[in-house]
Write a protein that holds these residues in place. Structure first.
Motif, PDB file in Angstrom:
ATOM      1  N   LEU A  95     -43.822  63.362  27.473  1.00  0.00           N
ATOM      2  CA  LEU A  95     -43.290  62.520  26.425  1.00  0.00           C
ATOM      3  C   LEU A  95     -44.448  61.762  25.775  1.00  0.00           C
ATOM      4  CD1 LEU A  95     -40.290  61.125  28.481  1.00  0.00           C
ATOM      5  CD2 LEU A  95     -40.147  62.872  26.698  1.00  0.00           C
ATOM      6  N   VAL A  96     -44.259  61.375  24.495  1.00  0.00           N
ATOM      7  CA  VAL A  96     -45.313  60.677  23.768  1.00  0.00           C
ATOM      8  C   VAL A  96     -44.921  59.216  23.590  1.00  0.00           C
ATOM      9  CG1 VAL A  96     -44.355  61.253  21.490  1.00  0.00           C
ATOM     10  CG2 VAL A  96     -46.789  60.713  21.706  1.00  0.00           C
ATOM     11  N   GLN A 131     -47.323  67.853  13.982  1.00  0.00           N
ATOM     12  CA  GLN A 131     -48.607  67.354  14.463  1.00  0.00           C
ATOM     13  C   GLN A 131     -48.450  66.697  15.842  1.00  0.00           C
ATOM     14  OE1 GLN A 131     -47.726  67.327  11.373  1.00  0.00           O
ATOM     15  NE2 GLN A 131     -49.457  68.034  10.154  1.00  0.00           N
ATOM     16  N   LEU A 132     -47.320  65.997  16.025  1.00  0.00           N
ATOM     17  CA  LEU A 132     -47.078  65.379  17.333  1.00  0.00           C
ATOM     18  C   LEU A 132     -46.915  66.447  18.418  1.00  0.00           C
ATOM     19  CD1 LEU A 132     -44.634  62.452  16.459  1.00  0.00           C
ATOM     20  CD2 LEU A 132     -47.108  62.356  16.830  1.00  0.00           C
ATOM     21  N   THR A 133     -46.212  67.529  18.106  1.00  0.00           N
ATOM     22  CA  THR A 133     -46.028  68.611  19.078  1.00  0.00           C
ATOM     23  C   THR A 133     -47.368  69.222  19.473  1.00  0.00           C
ATOM     24  OG1 THR A 133     -43.845  69.111  18.137  1.00  0.00           O
ATOM     25  CG2 THR A 133     -44.882  70.808  19.484  1.00  0.00           C
ATOM     26  N   LEU A 134     -48.209  69.505  18.460  1.00  0.00           N
ATOM     27  CA  LEU A 134     -49.524  70.084  18.763  1.00  0.00           C
ATOM     28  C   LEU A 134     -50.378  69.107  19.574  1.00  0.00           C
ATOM     29  CD1 LEU A 134     -50.295  71.811  15.338  1.00  0.00           C
ATOM     30  CD2 LEU A 134     -49.582  72.895  17.482  1.00  0.00           C
ATOM     31  N   ARG A 141     -50.219  58.029  23.567  1.00  0.00           N
ATOM     32  CA  ARG A 141     -50.371  58.101  25.020  1.00  0.00           C
ATOM     33  C   ARG A 141     -49.445  59.184  25.565  1.00  0.00           C
ATOM     34  NH1 ARG A 141     -53.901  55.546  23.442  1.00  0.00           N
ATOM     35  NH2 ARG A 141     -54.502  53.385  23.938  1.00  0.00           N
ATOM     36  N   LEU A 142     -49.935  59.915  26.561  1.00  0.00           N
ATOM     37  CA  LEU A 142     -49.147  60.958  27.220  1.00  0.00           C
ATOM     38  C   LEU A 142     -48.448  60.360  28.434  1.00  0.00           C
ATOM     39  CD1 LEU A 142     -48.327  63.931  27.495  1.00  0.00           C
ATOM     40  CD2 LEU A 142     -50.383  64.265  28.902  1.00  0.00           C
ATOM     41  N   TYR A 143     -47.116  60.464  28.437  1.00  0.00           N
ATOM     42  CA  TYR A 143     -46.312  59.995  29.571  1.00  0.00           C
ATOM     43  C   TYR A 143     -45.636  61.211  30.202  1.00  0.00           C
ATOM     44  CZ  TYR A 143     -46.621  54.927  28.832  1.00  0.00           C
ATOM     45  OH  TYR A 143     -47.052  53.621  28.772  1.00  0.00           O
ATOM     46  N   LEU A 144     -45.363  61.139  31.503  1.00  0.00           N
ATOM     47  CA  LEU A 144     -44.717  62.233  32.234  1.00  0.00           C
ATOM     48  C   LEU A 144     -43.568  61.676  33.061  1.00  0.00           C
ATOM     49  CD1 LEU A 144     -47.917  64.089  33.475  1.00  0.00           C
ATOM     50  CD2 LEU A 144     -46.382  64.867  31.681  1.00  0.00           C
ATOM     51  N   GLN A 145     -42.451  62.417  33.073  1.00  0.00           N
ATOM     52  CA  GLN A 145     -41.322  62.071  33.941  1.00  0.00           C
ATOM     53  C   GLN A 145     -41.115  63.226  34.922  1.00  0.00           C
ATOM     54  OE1 GLN A 145     -37.458  61.571  32.119  1.00  0.00           O
ATOM     55  NE2 GLN A 145     -36.809  60.125  33.705  1.00  0.00           N
ATOM     56  N   ALA A 203     -42.899  70.414  30.838  1.00  0.00           N
ATOM     57  CA  ALA A 203     -41.951  70.722  29.764  1.00  0.00           C
ATOM     58  C   ALA A 203     -42.290  69.893  28.507  1.00  0.00           C
ATOM     59  CB  ALA A 203     -40.528  70.415  30.213  1.00  0.00           C
ATOM     60  N   ILE A 204     -42.271  70.577  27.366  1.00  0.00           N
ATOM     61  CA  ILE A 204     -42.554  69.919  26.084  1.00  0.00           C
ATOM     62  C   ILE A 204     -41.427  70.260  25.116  1.00  0.00           C
ATOM     63  CG2 ILE A 204     -44.137  69.754  24.110  1.00  0.00           C
ATOM     64  CD1 ILE A 204     -46.408  70.478  25.997  1.00  0.00           C
ATOM     65  N   ASN A 205     -40.914  69.234  24.417  1.00  0.00           N
ATOM     66  CA  ASN A 205     -39.814  69.438  23.473  1.00  0.00           C
ATOM     67  C   ASN A 205     -40.335  70.046  22.169  1.00  0.00           C
ATOM     68  OD1 ASN A 205     -37.293  68.088  24.704  1.00  0.00           O
ATOM     69  ND2 ASN A 205     -38.916  66.581  25.032  1.00  0.00           N
ATOM     70  N   LEU A 206     -39.590  71.022  21.621  1.00  0.00           N
ATOM     71  CA  LEU A 206     -39.898  71.608  20.308  1.00  0.00           C
ATOM     72  C   LEU A 206     -38.841  71.162  19.309  1.00  0.00           C
ATOM     73  CD1 LEU A 206     -40.953  75.297  21.116  1.00  0.00           C
ATOM     74  CD2 LEU A 206     -42.358  73.233  21.009  1.00  0.00           C
TER      75      LEU A 206
END
Length: 772
Positions: free
Chosen positions: A551-552, A579-582, A531-535, A605-608
């Motif tokens: 966030l996942v 795979q989670l990042t993609l 699930r895609l979560y957003l803060q 924003a996405i964490n790498l």
């Protein structure tokens, strides 16, 4: 030992003698059988030669009758009485039992006066006469009324054959006895019905010959007779001829040889036993003394010298060699112990001794019978030690390890814990009677000890270390598992740059709780369980929502909502985090039109992870994804931790430059907690700094944290970077950040991470409240 030596020698000799006896026995049997066959064959020839000699004697007698003048005159006149009388007289002289005269056509003319001309004999006599007259046979032996008769026949010529003189002689016992005296071989003549007709065997045992069988030996009166049947002859009719030889008589000479051999063996065994005992005593007594000395050496006692041997032989040489070995071992024992249990560079216990110490502590705690006292291992690994070796050389690295060992020994005295070097730049401390939580202050003491730089050879080196803790029996049931799990915690601490980490099963990719986690994570991506979560992030200048952090979350069909800390560290360890990042980029790019449906811009924003930065194909994968969903790159902000950059700065810098060229905004996450370097900060294409929440949450009550936040904001603005503060928990912190001119803020005070539909609704509500 001497008894065993003697016994072994005797058994060996017995085996050899038994083998010799067996060979001799086999040879005797073979020779005896061969000799018996030879003697039986000779006996058979002797018998028939005796028959042939008897035939010549009988023929001579018959020939005298045939040539007698009176007999021939009587034949000429047909005087039958004279013929009969003459035949009777001559037959008596040669001991003929049957005499008869036949004409040329083998018709009986007359018989001797002693024959009663029994009708049943006449056909037999006529057949015999016919066979002798028409064949080359010189004699015939016939069975008549249970008696054997040898017949010969001679012609009467004048000059033509005018008749035949037939004489029959009964075979007598004397002939069989003569046969035995000449050859030592018995003769036995048996009828077809197994009636004994003639034999040289004693008459008392003759009846036993009825059981005679050429295929087997015959036992008579305790004596073994070997039997052989004579070959059939045309002169013989109505009976069988057998030759018999005593096996015991032939074997008797060989038995004497066997007895002599047994006697020699017995004497040899006695002499050998005496000699072996003397030899064993000479050898085993000094060897027993050496064995006692060797046992003393095996107990680790090398102080006493071995007994001196006076023998100038191999045993004496062995004793002297043993003593030299003792002195050599004694000299080397201390060095071996040092190599086996101590680290030569630092003088600390090595891994082997450290493991033994932990094992002894666990055993002692378990043996008490009461509650087990915990044993904790604190393991630490130096950061950037390889870089020190590469830049300053291995000799400097060794000096640095010695300095680290001295500092650890100074800050951790023996009554607090046992310090050891496990290898390379890895050290450990064993703490007894404290679990991991109770031993955490000791770990902090170690971390504080590394805060002061080390000065060596005019070089100042800043050191830090990843520190992991694990306890027995809380985290492991044996010493090896305890060390392994402390090491896992240590490496997690190094990756996360947390400094200190207590072991947790969720961190262990090899624990039983996470054995199937990788497969389940794959299924989670494939089956849509993520699930895609957003803060939301607030723009502090106008209080609008201009950004959000993606966030996942994992909605497991059985476990329910799985916390990120239970699968994100595992994904980082196994590499599945890529795979989670993609997946995150795919979801955000796909949902970006919904997020911007109100016409207002929004940056996500996405964490790498470190693995993302080290993947040279990562920028190309993002290009394909942006093109697929027609998503602008400036709608994304890529958050990178300082530790991810420092794992391989060159490759990370190359990847970040390629991402920046594509229009992605770059942000340094958790700034201030890692290996902050202004040089890297200046070189990297960074647009934003994100202050770690530990400083933001503490700035309200801790002036030091407030100074760090203020300084970071000023530094970022001076470098032309924007600043995001995370961990905003209340209005006071938010007001302080506005006062410090921070650009953006996020935290639970505004909103916790929420699902995408809830985020859209929350943002709309927030904007409406601002407009009102």
């Amino acid at each position: 030992m001497g008894t065993k030596f003697v016994a072994f020698s005797l058994v060996l000799l017995l085996l050899i003698q038994a083998a010799v006896y067996g060979v001799v026995q086999g040879s005797i049997k073979s020779n005896v059988r061969a000799q018996l066959q030879q003697e039986l064959a000779i006996g058979d020839r002797v018998w028939w030669q005796l028959i042939d000699q008897n035939t010549e004697r009988l023929r001579s007698g018959a020939d005298v009758v045939a040539k007698d003048f009176g007999f021939r005159s009587a034949l000429g006149t047909g005087d039958i009485e004279t013929i009969r009388s003459t035949m009777e007289n001559f037959g008596a002289r040669v001991k003929a039992t049957i005499t008869a005269f036949y004409d040329p056509q083998f018709e009986l003319k007359t018989t001797g006066a002693d024959m009663a001309l029994e009708d049943k004999l006449l056909p037999v006599l006529r057949r015999v006469a016919s066979e002798l007259g028409t064949t080359d046979a010189s004699y015939k032996i016939e069975l008549i009324d249970g008696r054997l008769y040898q017949f010969v026949m001679v012609p009467v010529k004048a000059p033509l054959t005018i008749g035949w003189v037939l004489m029959g002689f009964e075979l007598e016992q004397a002939q069989a006895d003569a046969m035995f005296k000449l050859s030592g071989v018995h003769i036995a003549l048996l009828s077809d019905g197994k009636q004994v007709l003639l034999t040289s065997v004693s008459s008392d045992n003759a009846s036993e010959l009825k059981a005679l069988n050429p295929a087997t030996d015959l036992e008579i009166a305790g004596e073994t007779l070997v039997v052989q049947e004579s070959a059939p002859r045309p002169q013989v009719n109505g009976f069988h001829t057998y030759v018999l030889r005593s096996l015991d008589e032939v074997v008797a000479p060989y038995r004497n040889v066997q007895l002599a051999l047994l006697l020699i063996t017995a004497v040899g065994l006695a002499l050998f036993a005496i000699g072996s005992a003397l030899l064993a005593q000479r050898v085993t007594v000094p060897l027993r003394a050496l064995a006692g000395a060797a046992e003393q050496l095996s107990r680790g006692d090398y102080s006493q010298s071995l007994p001196a041997m006076r023998h100038r032989d191999e045993v004496g040489d062995l004793s002297r060699a043993f003593d030299q070995m003792r002195t050599s071992i004694q000299g080397q024992q201390h060095e071996i112990m040092q190599l086996a249990y101590w680290d030569r560079l630092t003088g600390l216990p090595n891994r082997t001794q450290f493991r033994d110490l932990i094992k002894q502590s666990i055993q002692a705690s378990s043996a008490g019978g009461g509650p087990a006292h915990p044993v904790t291992v604190i393991m630490l690994n130096l950061d950037r030690f390889k870089h020190v070796n590469d830049v300053l050389g291995y000799a400097f690295g060794d000096q640095l390890l010695k300095a680290v060992a001295d500092r650890l020994s100074t800050h951790i005295p023996p009554d607090l814990g046992t310090v050891a070097r496990l290898g390379g730049d890895e050290f450990a401390v064993m703490v007894e009677d404290q679990d991991a939580t109770q031993a955490t202050p000791i770990a902090h003491r170690i971390a504080i000890a590394f805060e002061a730089p080390l000065k060596l050879e005019d070089q100042t080196v800043d050191l830090s270390a990843g520190i992991g803790l694990a306890s027995w029996p809380q985290h492991a049931q044996d010493v090896d598992m305890l060390l392994s799990r402390a090491e896992i915690a240590m490496y997690v601490a190094k990756r996360k740059t947390t400094g200190i980490q207590i072991y947790d099963p969720a961190l262990d990719s090899s624990s039983t709780q996470t054995l199937s986690l990788l497969t389940e994570l794959r299924h989670a991506v494939e089956d849509g369980q993520l699930r895609l979560y957003l803060q939301p992030k607030l723009n502090l200048s106008d209080n609008t929502v201009i950004a959000a952090e993606a966030l996942v979350r994992w909605q497991h069909p059985v476990r329910g909502l799985v916390p990120p800390m239970q699968f994100i560290p595992f994904a980082e360890q196994t590499g599945f985090v890529r795979q989670l990042t993609l997946w995150m980029f795919e979801e955000v790019a796909k949902e970006l039109p919904r997020l911007r449906a109100d016409g207002r811009p929004l940056r996500v924003a996405i964490n790498l992870s470190t693995r993302d930065l080290l993947d040279q194909d990562f920028p190309a994968k993002l290009d394909a994804m942006m093109l697929k969903h027609n998503a602008p790159t400036n709608a994304f902000c890529l958050e990178i931790t300082e530790s991810a950059i420092m794992d391989d700065p060159q490759r990370a810098e190359a990847t970040l430059n390629r991402l920046s060229e594509r229009g992605f905004k770059l942000s340094i996450d958790d700034f201030g907690t890692g290996y902050s370097s202004l040089a890297y900060l200046k070189r990297l294409p960074v647009n934003e700094l994100k202050i770690d929440k530990s400083f933001v949450m503490g700035m309200e009550n801790d002036e030091s944290d407030a100074k760090i936040v203020r300084s970071t904001i000023d530094l970022a603005h001076n470098l032309g970077l924007s600043v995001v503060a995370e961990g905003v928990e209340n209005q006071a912190i938010l007001d302080k950040l506005v006062e410090l001119q921070c650009d953006e803020a996020q935290g639970y005070f505004m909103s916790k991470p929420i699902p995408l539909p809830d985020f859209i609704a929350w943002r709309a509500k927030h904007q409406a409240s601002q407009a009102a």
